[in-house]
Motif scaffolding. Structure first.
Motif, mmCIF file in Angstrom:
data_model
loop_
_atom_site.group_PDB
_atom_site.id
_atom_site.type_symbol
_atom_site.label_atom_id
_atom_site.label_comp_id
_atom_site.label_asym_id
_atom_site.label_seq_id
_atom_site.Cartn_x
_atom_site.Cartn_y
_atom_site.Cartn_z
ATOM 1 N N LYS A 7 0.858 -1.184 0.000
ATOM 2 C CA LYS A 7 0.000 0.000 0.000
ATOM 3 C C LYS A 7 0.894 1.233 0.000
ATOM 4 C CE LYS A 7 -4.149 1.896 0.387
ATOM 5 N NZ LYS A 7 -4.968 1.778 1.618
ATOM 6 N N ALA A 8 0.587 2.187 -0.863
ATOM 7 C CA ALA A 8 1.388 3.406 -0.981
ATOM 8 C C ALA A 8 0.768 4.518 -0.149
ATOM 9 C CB ALA A 8 1.479 3.835 -2.448
ATOM 10 N N LYS A 9 1.583 5.155 0.681
ATOM 11 C CA LYS A 9 1.147 6.257 1.523
ATOM 12 C C LYS A 9 1.871 7.532 1.095
ATOM 13 C CE LYS A 9 -1.572 3.970 4.373
ATOM 14 N NZ LYS A 9 -3.009 4.274 4.517
ATOM 15 N N GLY A 10 1.096 8.575 0.819
ATOM 16 C CA GLY A 10 1.677 9.842 0.412
ATOM 17 C C GLY A 10 0.704 10.980 0.662
ATOM 18 N N LYS A 11 1.003 12.136 0.066
ATOM 19 C CA LYS A 11 0.166 13.318 0.216
ATOM 20 C C LYS A 11 -0.806 13.406 -0.962
ATOM 21 C CE LYS A 11 3.909 15.845 2.527
ATOM 22 N NZ LYS A 11 4.776 17.044 2.487
ATOM 23 N N GLU A 12 -1.794 14.279 -0.813
ATOM 24 C CA GLU A 12 -2.787 14.448 -1.867
ATOM 25 C C GLU A 12 -2.141 14.930 -3.157
ATOM 26 O OE1 GLU A 12 -5.937 13.658 -2.049
ATOM 27 O OE2 GLU A 12 -5.903 12.803 -0.029
ATOM 28 N N SER A 13 -1.131 15.790 -3.036
ATOM 29 C CA SER A 13 -0.440 16.272 -4.233
ATOM 30 C C SER A 13 0.265 15.129 -4.966
ATOM 31 C CB SER A 13 0.576 17.350 -3.845
ATOM 32 O OG SER A 13 1.532 16.843 -2.931
ATOM 33 N N GLN A 14 0.784 14.152 -4.208
ATOM 34 C CA GLN A 14 1.423 12.989 -4.826
ATOM 35 C C GLN A 14 0.404 12.101 -5.515
ATOM 36 O OE1 GLN A 14 3.493 11.933 -1.023
ATOM 37 N NE2 GLN A 14 5.300 11.740 -2.341
ATOM 38 N N TYR A 15 -0.753 11.932 -4.893
ATOM 39 C CA TYR A 15 -1.817 11.143 -5.526
ATOM 40 C C TYR A 15 -2.282 11.798 -6.826
ATOM 41 C CZ TYR A 15 -2.067 8.816 -0.976
ATOM 42 O OH TYR A 15 -1.766 8.121 0.173
ATOM 43 N N SER A 16 -2.352 13.134 -6.828
ATOM 44 C CA SER A 16 -2.729 13.845 -8.048
ATOM 45 C C SER A 16 -1.678 13.644 -9.140
ATOM 46 C CB SER A 16 -2.901 15.342 -7.750
ATOM 47 O OG SER A 16 -3.920 15.555 -6.797
ATOM 48 N N ALA A 104 -7.984 4.182 -17.258
ATOM 49 C CA ALA A 104 -6.743 3.472 -16.953
ATOM 50 C C ALA A 104 -6.529 3.501 -15.446
ATOM 51 C CB ALA A 104 -5.565 4.120 -17.673
ATOM 52 N N ARG A 105 -5.838 2.491 -14.955
ATOM 53 C CA ARG A 105 -5.668 2.395 -13.500
ATOM 54 C C ARG A 105 -4.226 2.195 -13.064
ATOM 55 N NH1 ARG A 105 -9.944 -2.017 -11.498
ATOM 56 N NH2 ARG A 105 -9.110 -3.138 -13.290
ATOM 57 N N SER A 106 -3.272 2.172 -13.978
ATOM 58 C CA SER A 106 -1.909 1.876 -13.565
ATOM 59 C C SER A 106 -0.895 2.532 -14.484
ATOM 60 C CB SER A 106 -1.670 0.361 -13.531
ATOM 61 O OG SER A 106 -1.775 -0.188 -14.835
ATOM 62 N N ARG A 152 10.240 -4.833 -12.949
ATOM 63 C CA ARG A 152 9.291 -3.747 -13.194
ATOM 64 C C ARG A 152 8.642 -3.297 -11.899
ATOM 65 N NH1 ARG A 152 6.555 -3.935 -19.117
ATOM 66 N NH2 ARG A 152 8.258 -4.879 -20.232
ATOM 67 N N VAL A 153 8.228 -2.034 -11.892
ATOM 68 C CA VAL A 153 7.498 -1.451 -10.767
ATOM 69 C C VAL A 153 6.232 -0.821 -11.326
ATOM 70 C CG1 VAL A 153 7.512 0.265 -8.929
ATOM 71 C CG2 VAL A 153 9.584 -1.032 -9.420
ATOM 72 N N ARG A 154 5.114 -1.138 -10.732
ATOM 73 C CA ARG A 154 3.826 -0.664 -11.222
ATOM 74 C C ARG A 154 3.063 0.025 -10.100
ATOM 75 N NH1 ARG A 154 1.522 -5.372 -12.439
ATOM 76 N NH2 ARG A 154 2.310 -5.464 -14.546
ATOM 77 N N ILE A 155 2.480 1.187 -10.393
ATOM 78 C CA ILE A 155 1.582 1.874 -9.456
ATOM 79 C C ILE A 155 0.153 1.618 -9.926
ATOM 80 C CG2 ILE A 155 0.980 4.039 -8.324
ATOM 81 C CD1 ILE A 155 3.673 5.144 -9.121
ATOM 82 N N VAL A 156 -0.665 1.071 -9.039
ATOM 83 C CA VAL A 156 -2.038 0.706 -9.377
ATOM 84 C C VAL A 156 -3.004 1.514 -8.515
ATOM 85 C CG1 VAL A 156 -3.711 -1.173 -9.515
ATOM 86 C CG2 VAL A 156 -1.308 -1.627 -9.965
ATOM 87 N N TYR A 162 -3.926 3.645 -3.386
ATOM 88 C CA TYR A 162 -2.893 3.374 -4.385
ATOM 89 C C TYR A 162 -1.948 2.289 -3.871
ATOM 90 C CZ TYR A 162 -4.504 7.755 -6.432
ATOM 91 O OH TYR A 162 -5.269 8.747 -6.995
ATOM 92 N N TYR A 163 -1.496 1.435 -4.798
ATOM 93 C CA TYR A 163 -0.624 0.319 -4.455
ATOM 94 C C TYR A 163 0.596 0.327 -5.383
ATOM 95 C CZ TYR A 163 -4.541 -1.477 -1.714
ATOM 96 O OH TYR A 163 -5.543 -1.623 -0.797
ATOM 97 N N VAL A 164 1.717 -0.137 -4.832
ATOM 98 C CA VAL A 164 2.943 -0.276 -5.600
ATOM 99 C C VAL A 164 3.254 -1.757 -5.707
ATOM 100 C CG1 VAL A 164 5.399 0.253 -5.763
ATOM 101 C CG2 VAL A 164 3.815 1.948 -4.836
ATOM 102 N N GLN A 165 3.403 -2.255 -6.941
ATOM 103 C CA GLN A 165 3.696 -3.661 -7.192
ATOM 104 C C GLN A 165 5.112 -3.803 -7.741
ATOM 105 O OE1 GLN A 165 0.658 -4.917 -9.909
ATOM 106 N NE2 GLN A 165 -0.895 -5.141 -8.316
ATOM 107 N N PHE A 166 5.812 -4.826 -7.246
ATOM 108 C CA PHE A 166 7.169 -5.130 -7.698
ATOM 109 C C PHE A 166 7.155 -6.489 -8.377
ATOM 110 C CE2 PHE A 166 7.583 -2.246 -4.149
ATOM 111 C CZ PHE A 166 8.564 -1.361 -4.549
#
Length: 412
Positions: A7-16, A104-106, A152-156, A162-166
């Motif tokens: 699970k990815a944790k960040g700020k609203e600006s990062q999510y945008s 799109a989601r990723s 590969r690294v994927r943000i979904v 938001y999730y980060v997959q490796f």
């Protein structure tokens, strides 16, 4: 190859910024599809070069990492190749003509564009989209793997965040003791599956149980004004409920598949075409709710991991033939007991499971299709469909399975 998800944790600006990167990926993919439609004979290399041209023409495309742009063009090419393959195989009905992507989601990066922290508890995306540093929340031990193993690294983006997959290149095989057991599985709607030993696993029916709540959230979406923030929030709540059902079904299939594979040296199951079965509008919802595709997918995954034999057999007449004498006893779906002239009287599904096991034992190779997809998207949905890939176990494995004992109980 394994997929580790955090699970990815960040700020609203990062999510945008992540949303902007996803929109850019969608733009590049759709532009590549448009190029293919307008120019006959366009190939994979042409699409890859076109992603560079788009980066020069549009500043927002240039802000995205070059490997992410290449991955977007590869997505477009994969949809084109799938269409070509379906045409060559003369797949009935729709051939899957490439379409422009609406949602799109990723976004996917390759070897560059990201950097892991020394403790591997956070990741920093270094392109100009401004995603920056994201904290990783999860139970996987990412520090055990070298960075060179991460392909590969994927943000979904999902309804709950938001999730980060490796994507990690690692050998997933494990050595376990052989049990000397063989089993046949007959999946159904009344019971999740019935094995050749007579054991039945109840069907959880997650969608049916959550359907009332889904209708509640769907009504709330319908009452909101289109384009309003309240409607967007209502859609998110509905998506979270669908995501919960999807995860319940996936975890249930994974748990049972692991138990079955570890307890048996050979596992046989029906080579079902779920995509064709759901065309029956009377049973489509129940078939999707059963999750046969996920169960088979995890059976084959754990079969590879624990070095077990998994065989998909032709399901024709497995319910009609007698498991003792082979006589055809015709019966409708409402007839749940198999009664033969030879004196055999079994539950319909138990009789079918025995036939499935016997067919697998007499098989000299893998019958059916291999459905595991190496390019797993990581995206979940509350309904399921079928996919295809071919593979075969070795003849020595099948001969070894044929020498195992046939009557043994399932172990937990």
């Amino acid at each position: 190859m394994i997929i580790l998800e955090f699970k990815a944790k960040g700020k609203e600006s990062q999510y945008s910024a992540i949303d902007e990167a996803i929109r850019t990926v969608k733009f590049i993919r759709n532009s590549c599809i448009s190029l293919w439609l307008d120019n006959k004979g366009t190939g994979k290399s042409d699409l890859s070069r076109y992603s560079k041209i788009l980066a020069k023409e549009f500043s927002f495309a240039n802000e995205l990492n070059s490997t992410a742009r290449q991955a977007a063009s590869e997505r477009a090419w994969s949809s084109i190749v799938r269409f070509y393959d379906n045409c060559k195989k003369k797949v009935p009905d729709k051939k899957g003509f490439p379409k422009f992507q609406k949602r799109a989601r990723s976004v996917e990066y390759k070897k560059s564009g990201w950097k892991l922290s020394p403790d591997k508890k956070s990741i920093t995306f270094t392109d100009k989209k401004g995603i920056g540093k994201l904290k990783l929340k999860g139970t996987w031990d990412l520090w055990r793997f070298d960075k060179k193993q991460i392909n590969r690294v994927r943000i979904v983006k999902r309804a709950d965040g938001y999730y980060v997959q490796f994507c990690v290149a690692v050998n997933v095989k494990e050595e376990v003791e052989h049990t000397g057991e063989m089993i046949g599985l007959d999946v159904g709607l009344k019971e999740f599956y019935t094995d050749s030993n007579g054991h039945s696993e109840p069907s959880p029916r997650f969608y049916r149980k959550g359907e009332r709540r889904l209708k509640f959230y769907q009504r709330r979406v319908s009452r909101k004004k289109k384009g309003s923030s309240n409607r967007r929030k209502a859609i998110n709540r509905l998506g979270r409920q669908h995501l919960k059902i999807s995860r319940q079904r996936e975890e249930h299939a994974k748990r049972l598949a692991r138990c079955v594979i570890r307890s048996n040296d050979l596992v046989a199951y029906e080579d079902l075409r779920v995509k064709n079965l759901v065309k029956n509008h009377c049973l489509a919802k129940s078939i999707n709710d059963a999750g046969w595709y996920q169960f088979r997918k995890w059976l084959e995954h754990f079969g590879t991991k624990f070095d077990r034999i998994t065989v998909a057999v032709n399901p024709a007449y497995t319910s009609q033939n007698c498991s003792e004498c082979g006589e055809v006893v015709k019966k409708s779906l409402s007839t749940r007991t198999h009664i033969c002239k030879c004196g055999c009287q079994l539950d319909r599904d138990h009789n079918a499971a025995i036939n499935i096991r016997n067919r697998a034992i007499s098989t000299t190779g893998h019958v059916g299709t291999w459905i595991l997809n190496p390019n797993a998207s990581g995206d979940l949905a509350s309904t399921v469909l079928d996919s295809v890939r071919e593979a075969s176990p070795t003849a020595n494995q099948v001969q070894q399975a044929g020498s195992l004992s046939e009557e043994s109980p399932l172990r937990d």
